[in-house]
Scaffold this motif. Structure first.
Motif, PDB file in Angstrom:
ATOM      1  N   HIS A  97      -2.145 -10.150  -1.239  1.00 34.37           N
ATOM      2  CA  HIS A  97      -0.735 -10.154  -0.832  1.00 34.37           C
ATOM      3  C   HIS A  97      -0.040  -8.895  -1.357  1.00 34.37           C
ATOM      4  O   HIS A  97       0.722  -8.248  -0.622  1.00 34.37           O
ATOM      5  CB  HIS A  97      -0.038 -11.400  -1.367  1.00 34.37           C
ATOM      6  CG  HIS A  97       1.429 -11.447  -1.054  1.00 34.37           C
ATOM      7  ND1 HIS A  97       1.904 -11.725   0.217  1.00 34.37           N
ATOM      8  CD2 HIS A  97       2.523 -11.226  -1.833  1.00 34.37           C
ATOM      9  CE1 HIS A  97       3.228 -11.676   0.207  1.00 34.37           C
ATOM     10  NE2 HIS A  97       3.620 -11.376  -1.025  1.00 34.37           N
ATOM     11  N   LYS A 100      -1.306  -5.931   0.654  1.00 40.82           N
ATOM     12  CA  LYS A 100      -0.708  -5.936   1.992  1.00 40.82           C
ATOM     13  C   LYS A 100       0.729  -5.410   1.937  1.00 40.82           C
ATOM     14  O   LYS A 100       1.139  -4.584   2.758  1.00 40.82           O
ATOM     15  CB  LYS A 100      -0.728  -7.353   2.574  1.00 40.82           C
ATOM     16  CG  LYS A 100      -0.141  -7.474   3.973  1.00 40.82           C
ATOM     17  CD  LYS A 100      -0.346  -8.891   4.500  1.00 40.82           C
ATOM     18  CE  LYS A 100       0.170  -9.037   5.929  1.00 40.82           C
ATOM     19  NZ  LYS A 100       1.651  -9.017   5.983  1.00 40.82           N
ATOM     20  N   LYS A 101       1.489  -5.873   0.946  1.00 40.68           N
ATOM     21  CA  LYS A 101       2.878  -5.432   0.807  1.00 40.68           C
ATOM     22  C   LYS A 101       2.942  -3.937   0.546  1.00 40.68           C
ATOM     23  O   LYS A 101       3.777  -3.228   1.121  1.00 40.68           O
ATOM     24  CB  LYS A 101       3.538  -6.198  -0.345  1.00 40.68           C
ATOM     25  CG  LYS A 101       5.003  -5.863  -0.561  1.00 40.68           C
ATOM     26  CD  LYS A 101       5.570  -6.696  -1.693  1.00 40.68           C
ATOM     27  CE  LYS A 101       7.039  -6.338  -1.947  1.00 40.68           C
ATOM     28  NZ  LYS A 101       7.601  -7.132  -3.079  1.00 40.68           N
ATOM     29  N   ASN A 102       2.038  -3.429  -0.305  1.00 44.00           N
ATOM     30  CA  ASN A 102       2.021  -2.023  -0.622  1.00 44.00           C
ATOM     31  C   ASN A 102       1.670  -1.174   0.593  1.00 44.00           C
ATOM     32  O   ASN A 102       2.313  -0.153   0.870  1.00 44.00           O
ATOM     33  CB  ASN A 102       1.015  -1.767  -1.749  1.00 44.00           C
ATOM     34  CG  ASN A 102       0.955  -0.306  -2.159  1.00 44.00           C
ATOM     35  OD1 ASN A 102       0.272   0.479  -1.523  1.00 44.00           O
ATOM     36  ND2 ASN A 102       1.668   0.042  -3.215  1.00 44.00           N
ATOM     37  N   GLU A 104       1.966  -2.018   3.781  1.00 42.55           N
ATOM     38  CA  GLU A 104       3.069  -2.106   4.746  1.00 42.55           C
ATOM     39  C   GLU A 104       4.176  -1.128   4.385  1.00 42.55           C
ATOM     40  O   GLU A 104       4.762  -0.481   5.262  1.00 42.55           O
ATOM     41  CB  GLU A 104       3.616  -3.534   4.779  1.00 42.55           C
ATOM     42  CG  GLU A 104       2.714  -4.536   5.481  1.00 42.55           C
ATOM     43  CD  GLU A 104       3.241  -5.952   5.403  1.00 42.55           C
ATOM     44  OE1 GLU A 104       2.803  -6.794   6.201  1.00 42.55           O
ATOM     45  OE2 GLU A 104       4.098  -6.229   4.519  1.00 42.55           O
ATOM     46  N   GLU A 105       4.471  -1.011   3.096  1.00 43.76           N
ATOM     47  CA  GLU A 105       5.510  -0.090   2.645  1.00 43.76           C
ATOM     48  C   GLU A 105       5.129   1.353   2.953  1.00 43.76           C
ATOM     49  O   GLU A 105       5.949   2.153   3.415  1.00 43.76           O
ATOM     50  CB  GLU A 105       5.737  -0.272   1.143  1.00 43.76           C
ATOM     51  CG  GLU A 105       6.596   0.787   0.475  1.00 43.76           C
ATOM     52  CD  GLU A 105       8.051   0.777   0.921  1.00 43.76           C
ATOM     53  OE1 GLU A 105       8.764   1.748   0.633  1.00 43.76           O
ATOM     54  OE2 GLU A 105       8.461  -0.201   1.586  1.00 43.76           O
ATOM     55  N   VAL A 107       3.051   2.400   5.301  1.00 41.25           N
ATOM     56  CA  VAL A 107       3.132   2.602   6.753  1.00 41.25           C
ATOM     57  C   VAL A 107       4.587   2.866   7.146  1.00 41.25           C
ATOM     58  O   VAL A 107       4.881   3.766   7.954  1.00 41.25           O
ATOM     59  CB  VAL A 107       2.583   1.367   7.506  1.00 41.25           C
ATOM     60  CG1 VAL A 107       2.917   1.462   8.996  1.00 41.25           C
ATOM     61  CG2 VAL A 107       1.072   1.258   7.320  1.00 41.25           C
ATOM     62  N   ARG A 108       5.508   2.095   6.555  1.00 43.57           N
ATOM     63  CA  ARG A 108       6.934   2.288   6.849  1.00 43.57           C
ATOM     64  C   ARG A 108       7.389   3.686   6.445  1.00 43.57           C
ATOM     65  O   ARG A 108       8.117   4.364   7.199  1.00 43.57           O
ATOM     66  CB  ARG A 108       7.759   1.236   6.106  1.00 43.57           C
ATOM     67  CG  ARG A 108       9.264   1.307   6.405  1.00 43.57           C
ATOM     68  CD  ARG A 108      10.059   0.411   5.489  1.00 43.57           C
ATOM     69  NE  ARG A 108       9.969   0.844   4.101  1.00 43.57           N
ATOM     70  CZ  ARG A 108      10.662   1.872   3.608  1.00 43.57           C
ATOM     71  NH1 ARG A 108      11.493   2.562   4.382  1.00 43.57           N
ATOM     72  NH2 ARG A 108      10.547   2.200   2.343  1.00 43.57           N
ATOM     73  N   THR A 111       6.123   6.278   8.841  1.00 39.32           N
ATOM     74  CA  THR A 111       6.843   6.162  10.109  1.00 39.32           C
ATOM     75  C   THR A 111       8.216   6.809  10.007  1.00 39.32           C
ATOM     76  O   THR A 111       8.667   7.511  10.921  1.00 39.32           O
ATOM     77  CB  THR A 111       6.981   4.684  10.506  1.00 39.32           C
ATOM     78  OG1 THR A 111       5.676   4.093  10.612  1.00 39.32           O
ATOM     79  CG2 THR A 111       7.705   4.539  11.841  1.00 39.32           C
TER      80      THR A 111
END
Length: 265
Positions: A97, A100-102, A104-105, A107-108, A111
């Motif tokens: 978890h 995944k959070k790291n 996702e951050e 990727v953001r 972007t």
């Protein structure tokens, strides 16, 4: 059904290498009989044991744990073993978890980089940011890689820095005013568990593409803007790496952001 199976048959049936089967025999958790010419002969009991070994290995148990269980396999022992594995699974879920959070951050962050306006000064309100800090300067980018590793060692839970905007360097206000635009006094890594705080407030910021050598162009531009708009510099310069060599080998894709905390004069 056959009473005995040869090692090649067992290897093919279970997709297990013969070396692994010999290893299980060596440590005493499988005990095949010996037939003519000393061929290993596996009985139904050995096959049962092999089923247990495979299942427990897939669950992540060590060979030592498996060997202990096979010497004393009872309902209570099986339940205790599975309860231990359940705890391990729950811990892995927490780790996944966090990972995944790291990711996702990151990727953001990458972007957002596509939307950043280059070469334009902006005024942003930034919060307090906790960080790990090393008060050591450096001259070459290669030296910074060593300092980054030391920063990451301050928090063993720190994940790799691909796609992160948490790494940066400090240029003192004195050096900046003297146009020594790559005279670094320290490095930092933004981390909520850090023991140092970068104070929040109003920041003049500027992003640019390419080599950090362009500090010599854009840092004076940032200071000139501050003077023209009656802002007083109240912090050192923070150089944030949004995209660097860890993300792209193409220097033209690198993105650096300069940040200076200011107050109205």
């Amino acid at each position: 059904m056959k009473e005995y199976f040869k090692i090649g048959e067992i290897s093919k049936l279970y997709h297990i290498g013969t070396d692994s089967l010999r290893y299980y025999e060596k440590i005493g958790i499988l005990k095949p009989r010996r037939g003519e010419n000393q061929y290993r002969l596996y009985r139904m009991e050995d096959i049962w044991r092999l089923n247990v070994i495979r299942e427990l290995r897939e669950l992540g148990f060590s060979m030592e744990q498996i060997g202990s269980y096979l010497k004393d396999h009872t309902v209570d022992r099986a339940r205790s073993l599975l309860e231990d594995e359940l705890s391990m699974i729950e811990e892995k879920e927490k780790q996944l978890h966090a990972l995944k959070k790291n990711v996702e951050e990151r990727v953001r962050v990458l972007t957002e980089c596509a939307d950043k306006e280059m070469g334009k000064v902006k005024l942003l309100r930034l919060p307090d940011r906790r960080c790990h800090y090393i008060a050591e300067g450096y001259q070459q980018d290669e030296e910074m890689d060593v300092l980054i590793k030391r920063l990451m060692n301050k928090n063993p839970k720190t994940l790799y820095i691909i796609g992160s905007n948490r790494i940066g360097s400090v240029i003192t206000a004195k050096s900046a005013r003297a146009h020594r635009c790559r005279e670094y006094s320290g490095v930092f890594m933004i981390d909520e568990e850090g023991d140092t705080v970068i104070s929040g407030g109003d920041y003049l910021t500027l992003c640019y593409h390419g080599s950090c050598e362009q500090n010599y162009r854009f840092l004076p531009q940032l200071l000139e803007y501050a003077g023209e708009h009656h802002y007083r510099m109240v912090s050192d310069v923070f150089e944030i790496l949004w995209v660097d060599i860890h993300v792209s080998e193409k220097e033209e894709e690198h993105i650096t952001e300069l940040q200076i905390r200011v107050e109205r004069q």
